[in-house]
Motif scaffolding. Structure first.
Motif, short mmCIF file in Angstrom:
data_model
loop_
_atom_site.label_atom_id
_atom_site.label_comp_id
_atom_site.label_asym_id
_atom_site.label_seq_id
_atom_site.Cartn_x
_atom_site.Cartn_y
_atom_site.Cartn_z
N SER A 135 -8.50 101.37 -15.09
CA SER A 135 -9.91 100.98 -15.10
C SER A 135 -10.75 101.96 -15.90
CB SER A 135 -10.42 100.90 -13.66
OG SER A 135 -9.78 99.83 -12.99
N THR A 360 -10.87 96.67 -12.71
CA THR A 360 -10.93 96.38 -11.28
C THR A 360 -12.36 96.05 -10.85
OG1 THR A 360 -11.33 98.67 -10.67
CG2 THR A 360 -9.03 97.97 -10.86
N THR A 361 -12.45 95.39 -9.70
CA THR A 361 -13.77 95.07 -9.15
C THR A 361 -14.58 96.35 -8.93
OG1 THR A 361 -12.85 93.14 -8.05
CG2 THR A 361 -14.96 93.96 -7.23
N GLU A 362 -13.91 97.41 -8.47
CA GLU A 362 -14.61 98.67 -8.25
C GLU A 362 -15.19 99.23 -9.54
OE1 GLU A 362 -12.02 97.69 -5.02
OE2 GLU A 362 -11.59 97.89 -7.17
N LEU A 365 -18.28 97.27 -10.40
CA LEU A 365 -19.41 97.70 -9.57
C LEU A 365 -19.97 99.03 -10.08
CD1 LEU A 365 -18.00 96.74 -6.06
CD2 LEU A 365 -19.97 95.70 -7.20
N ASN A 366 -19.09 99.93 -10.51
CA ASN A 366 -19.57 101.20 -11.07
C ASN A 366 -20.40 100.98 -12.33
OD1 ASN A 366 -18.41 102.80 -9.11
ND2 ASN A 366 -16.56 103.23 -10.28
#
Length: 378
Positions: A135, A360-362, A365-366
């Motif tokens: 990511s 990634t979804t994380e 979001l970042n």
């Protein structure tokens, strides 16, 4: 706001849907095919799309496209997904490999690659993620060192979809180790049969060939294979990956699975079960939210804006929609949703992959937090 389609767009959808209905069997899913069968099918079907101008319709006419509007691009994606995505890896070639070449390629690179992509006669993979740079793509360590008229590439790429059947790899490598993280990165167009490149499948719970490891050991490539200026790959990637984040209308496939689950709940007298109706309703709301959010991104593109932030928001929404549909699968199927071939088992793979692919979804979001907080501070 007007959510009706124009007469032209509605006619395009009807023609496209009629073609796909006639060409593909009911419940077709290209991703259940063996990788080599999938590649052969994708090339054959891509040729049929190319004959109708529907493989690269968004490209400029100068490169064989139709200058299609962003809305018709979305319609194309929705109907392809609704019919089992028969393009498979071709969507990658069409949505951002080709546009990257149009944006930054030399005349020789365009002449060699674009016509093959336009005809559906080539398969690409993307050499991005690494064992310590998934990511966080800017931390990649694969190096390309200039040696006369060539570069010598050493490093490792991982989780590379389609690498086992790809003809070319769209590779990111660091060409200046002393530059800041988002600088010093270059793009290379590397044939997968280049000496020193070893491709090995990574076993997984997904379909055969879904993940691969690509190891570059003193792979020598001509400087003419570099796309764009040296050390200037990151701006190209940032601009083009918006196309990847919205290039597949995943919410449409998830919504179709949800419709079938609802019908199953009716047939099995589960529709009045509060746990089932709650799961179905939450999944429907999540799919609807993802649809509205991608429409916002497409609207921005149609108006000439760069929808970075909203593309990230949509990506998170579509991941949540896929997961909500998986929850609905388990509510309706119960333990049966764990059996291979069930809606639950199939949806688990889609939901898991969606939360990883294109970052990634994380990470998404970042990126949202960075852009929103950064804007607020300014």
């Amino acid at each position: 706001m007007n959510f009706d389609w124009s007469a032209e767009d509605a006619a395009f959808r009807a023609e496209l849907k009629g073609f796909l209905d006639a060409e593909l069997p009911a419940d077709f899913d290209a991703f259940t095919l063996d990788p080599h069968d999938q590649k052969a099918f994708s090339k054959a079907f891509g040729a049929k799309l190319a004959d109708k101008g529907w493989l690269v319709p968004a490209w400029p006419r100068a490169y064989g496209g139709l200058d299609q509007s962003p809305w018709q691009q979305l319609i194309l994606s929705e109907e392809m997904v609704a019919h089992g995505e028969p393009r498979t890896a071709q969507y990658m070639c069409v949505n951002w490999v080709g546009p990257a070449l149009i944006l930054a390629g030399s005349d020789e690179q365009k002449a060699y690659h674009l016509d093959r992509i336009r005809r559906g006669d080539v398969t690409w993979c993307q050499g991005f993620s690494e064992p310590d740079a998934g990511s966080d793509l800017a931390s990649l360590r694969t190096r390309a060192v200039r040696d006369g008229d060539d570069y010598v590439i050493n490093g490792e790429k991982i989780w590379t979809s389609y690498a086992d059947v790809a003809d070319f790899c769209f590779l990111l490598a660091r060409t200046d180790s002393d530059a800041p993280r988002h600088q010093g990165i270059s793009i290379f167009l590397v044939p997968t049969d280049a000496p020193g490149l070893t491709i090995t499948e990574i076993p997984s719970i997904f379909s055969e060939g879904a993940f691969n490891q690509c190891v570059f050991e003193n792979v020598r490539v001509p400087a003419s294979w570099r796309l764009g200026p040296e050390n200037a790959g990151w701006p190209i990637i940032r601009q083009l990956l918006v196309n990847e984040r919205i290039g597949v209308a995943r919410f449409r496939r998830a919504g179709q699975t949800l419709d079938r689950l609802a019908q199953m709940a009716v047939e099995q007298d589960l529709i009045d079960d509060p746990l089932v109706t709650d799961a179905l309703a939450k999944a429907q709301a999540a799919c609807d939210a993802a649809r509205v959010l991608i429409y916002r991104v497409v609207d921005e593109k149609a108006k000439g804006s760069a929808p970075d932030l909203n593309a990230y928001v949509y990506r998170v929404a579509t991941t949540r929609a896929e997961r909500a549909v998986y929850d609905a699968c388990m509510a309706v199927e119960g333990a049966g949703g764990l059996i291979k071939g069930s809606f639950g088992a199939l949806q688990f793979g889609h939901a898991l992959a969606t939360g990883i692919a294109t970052g990634t979804t994380e990470m998404q979001l970042n990126l949202i937090a960075r852009d929103v907080v950064g804007t607020a501070r300014n």
